[in-house]
Design a protein around this motif. Structure first.
Motif, short mmCIF file in Angstrom:
data_model
loop_
_atom_site.label_atom_id
_atom_site.label_comp_id
_atom_site.label_asym_id
_atom_site.label_seq_id
_atom_site.Cartn_x
_atom_site.Cartn_y
_atom_site.Cartn_z
N THR A 94 0.82 -1.22 0.00
CA THR A 94 0.00 0.00 0.00
C THR A 94 0.85 1.26 0.00
N LYS A 95 2.16 1.11 0.18
CA LYS A 95 3.09 2.23 0.33
C LYS A 95 2.61 3.20 1.40
N THR A 96 2.15 2.64 2.49
CA THR A 96 1.59 3.44 3.58
C THR A 96 2.03 2.86 4.93
N ILE A 97 2.50 3.73 5.81
CA ILE A 97 2.82 3.34 7.18
C ILE A 97 1.87 4.06 8.12
N THR A 129 -6.48 23.31 11.68
CA THR A 129 -6.48 22.29 10.63
C THR A 129 -6.96 20.94 11.11
N GLY A 130 -6.94 20.74 12.44
CA GLY A 130 -7.32 19.43 12.99
C GLY A 130 -6.23 18.39 12.81
N GLN A 131 -5.02 18.83 12.41
CA GLN A 131 -3.91 17.91 12.18
C GLN A 131 -2.81 18.14 13.21
N SER A 132 -2.12 17.07 13.57
CA SER A 132 -0.99 17.20 14.49
C SER A 132 0.24 17.66 13.74
N GLU A 133 1.02 18.51 14.39
CA GLU A 133 2.22 19.06 13.78
C GLU A 133 3.38 18.96 14.75
N GLY A 134 4.61 18.77 14.20
CA GLY A 134 5.77 18.72 15.07
C GLY A 134 6.91 17.92 14.45
N PHE A 135 8.00 17.84 15.18
CA PHE A 135 9.19 17.14 14.71
C PHE A 135 8.90 15.66 14.43
N ASP A 136 8.19 15.00 15.33
CA ASP A 136 7.86 13.58 15.13
C ASP A 136 7.03 13.39 13.87
N ILE A 137 6.11 14.29 13.63
CA ILE A 137 5.23 14.18 12.45
C ILE A 137 6.06 14.29 11.17
N ASP A 138 6.92 15.31 11.13
CA ASP A 138 7.75 15.51 9.94
C ASP A 138 8.75 14.36 9.76
N MET A 139 9.27 13.84 10.86
CA MET A 139 10.19 12.71 10.76
C MET A 139 9.48 11.47 10.23
N ALA A 140 8.26 11.24 10.68
CA ALA A 140 7.49 10.08 10.21
C ALA A 140 7.27 10.17 8.70
N LYS A 141 6.94 11.36 8.21
CA LYS A 141 6.74 11.55 6.77
C LYS A 141 8.02 11.31 6.00
N ALA A 142 9.13 11.86 6.51
CA ALA A 142 10.42 11.70 5.83
C ALA A 142 10.88 10.25 5.84
N LEU A 143 10.71 9.57 6.95
CA LEU A 143 11.09 8.16 7.05
C LEU A 143 10.28 7.30 6.09
N THR A 144 8.98 7.57 6.02
CA THR A 144 8.11 6.78 5.14
C THR A 144 8.52 6.91 3.68
N LYS A 145 8.86 8.13 3.27
CA LYS A 145 9.28 8.33 1.87
C LYS A 145 10.65 7.71 1.59
N LYS A 146 11.52 7.71 2.61
CA LYS A 146 12.81 7.05 2.44
C LYS A 146 12.64 5.55 2.26
N TYR A 201 9.66 3.76 1.36
CA TYR A 201 8.79 3.28 0.27
C TYR A 201 8.72 4.20 -0.95
N GLY A 202 9.50 5.27 -0.96
CA GLY A 202 9.54 6.13 -2.13
C GLY A 202 8.75 7.42 -1.95
N LYS A 203 8.97 8.37 -2.87
CA LYS A 203 8.42 9.71 -2.73
C LYS A 203 6.90 9.76 -2.79
N ASN A 204 6.26 8.72 -3.35
CA ASN A 204 4.79 8.70 -3.42
C ASN A 204 4.16 7.97 -2.23
N ALA A 205 4.98 7.55 -1.28
CA ALA A 205 4.46 6.84 -0.12
C ALA A 205 3.60 7.77 0.75
N LYS A 206 2.68 7.17 1.49
CA LYS A 206 1.75 7.95 2.30
C LYS A 206 1.86 7.55 3.78
N VAL A 207 1.37 8.43 4.63
CA VAL A 207 1.37 8.16 6.06
C VAL A 207 -0.06 8.26 6.59
N LYS A 208 -0.32 7.48 7.63
CA LYS A 208 -1.54 7.61 8.41
C LYS A 208 -1.12 7.84 9.85
#
Length: 276
Positions: free
Chosen positions: A39-42, A60-77, A79-86
């Motif tokens: 699914t290219k999703t973590i 926005t109703g969304q969480s923001e912070g260092f952990d959030i940005d790190m999770a996004k960056a790790l996921t793309k590393k 599964y690739g640049k089109n990978a998604k996070v939940k």
């Protein structure tokens, strides 16, 4: 009931609930890395009440912070640049049960690596080298952990956290009041219910940044590195996370994200946080 027994029950109760609600889930047998690859999703467990690491943006109703940005960056590393996070919001008492029950794939939530937690989950290499410190009102006579051993000192902390045990170790004469989350603990500090609030320095810096009448004092008196947690047996996912984390540090992404969230915080040291 003794303090040590109470802490053990607080830690074990959520895990016992798992077995009753899930019928002893077999999530350890599932290869999470391969399932997420399709699914290219973590699905990440995060915090939504911890400034700078994971805090809900009410607009926005969304969480923001260092952990959030790190999770996004790790996921793309991984599964690739089109990978998604939940993202799934967790608390101190729910993050391990949610992971063990398969509701989330990994936890990145300012989570301290401890021997007790290693009994139930596996940790990545540290991604943020934190240490416990103290938050006080500016002008307070408390300037270090030693001052907590003075007569009639009350310290505020979060239930189930390593901070409580550390205060009992380093300042055994202090009275500790425990709260459900950092917001409640800080509210108690503001209202004069305690003399100091304690937890990891990164979290306290976030609170001090938004509340100019308070300061983090005394440096750190423990080594409390944060790790990314995965369920036992998920070696392929853990290896992928460690590899991605090393690459983010090497290519400068880690430094960019750390400076984005902590760069203007007095006392922040990038090399120390990164573990150099």
């Amino acid at each position: 009931m003794g303090k040590k027994l109470r802490r053990s029950l607080l830690f074990l109760l959520p895990l016992l609930i798992i077995f009753f609600l899930s019928g002893c889930s077999n999530t350890q047998e599932k290869n999470i890395y391969q399932a997420d690859k399709k699914t290219k999703t973590i699905t990440w467990g995060i915090k939504s009440d911890t400034r700078l690491f994971g805090l809900m943006n009410i607009k926005t109703g969304q969480s923001e912070g260092f952990d959030i940005d790190m999770a996004k960056a790790l996921t793309k590393k991984i599964y690739g640049k089109n990978a998604k996070v939940k993202f799934v919001t967790t608390t101190i008492t729910t993050k391990i049960p949610l992971l063990k029950n398969g509701n989330i794939d990994a936890v990145i939530a300012a989570m301290t690596i401890t021997p007790e937690r290693k009994e139930y989950v596996d940790f990545s290499t540290p991604y943020f080298n934190a240490g416990q410190s103290l938050l006080v009102k500016k002008g307070s006579s408390i300037t270090s952990i030693k001052d907590l051993n003075k007569k009639n000192i009350t310290v505020l902390a979060v239930k189930g956290s390593t901070a409580v045990a550390n205060i009992e170790k380093y300042a055994p004469k202090a009275k500790v009041l425990e709260y459900d989350d950092y917001g409640q603990a800080f509210t108690a500090l503001k209202s004069g219910q305690g003399d100091a609030m304690t937890t990891d320095n990164g979290i306290l810096y976030g609170i001090a940044k938004e509340n100019k009448g308070y300061a983090v004092v005394g440096g750190t008196f423990t080594n409390e590195p944060y790790g990314i947690a995965v369920n036992k047996g998920q070696k392929q996912l853990l290896h992928a996370i460690n590899k991605a984390l090393a690459e983010l540090k090497e290519d400068g992404t880690y430094a960019r994200l750390a400076n984005k969230w902590f760069g203007d915080v007095a006392g922040f040291n990038l090399k120390e946080a990164e573990g150099q």
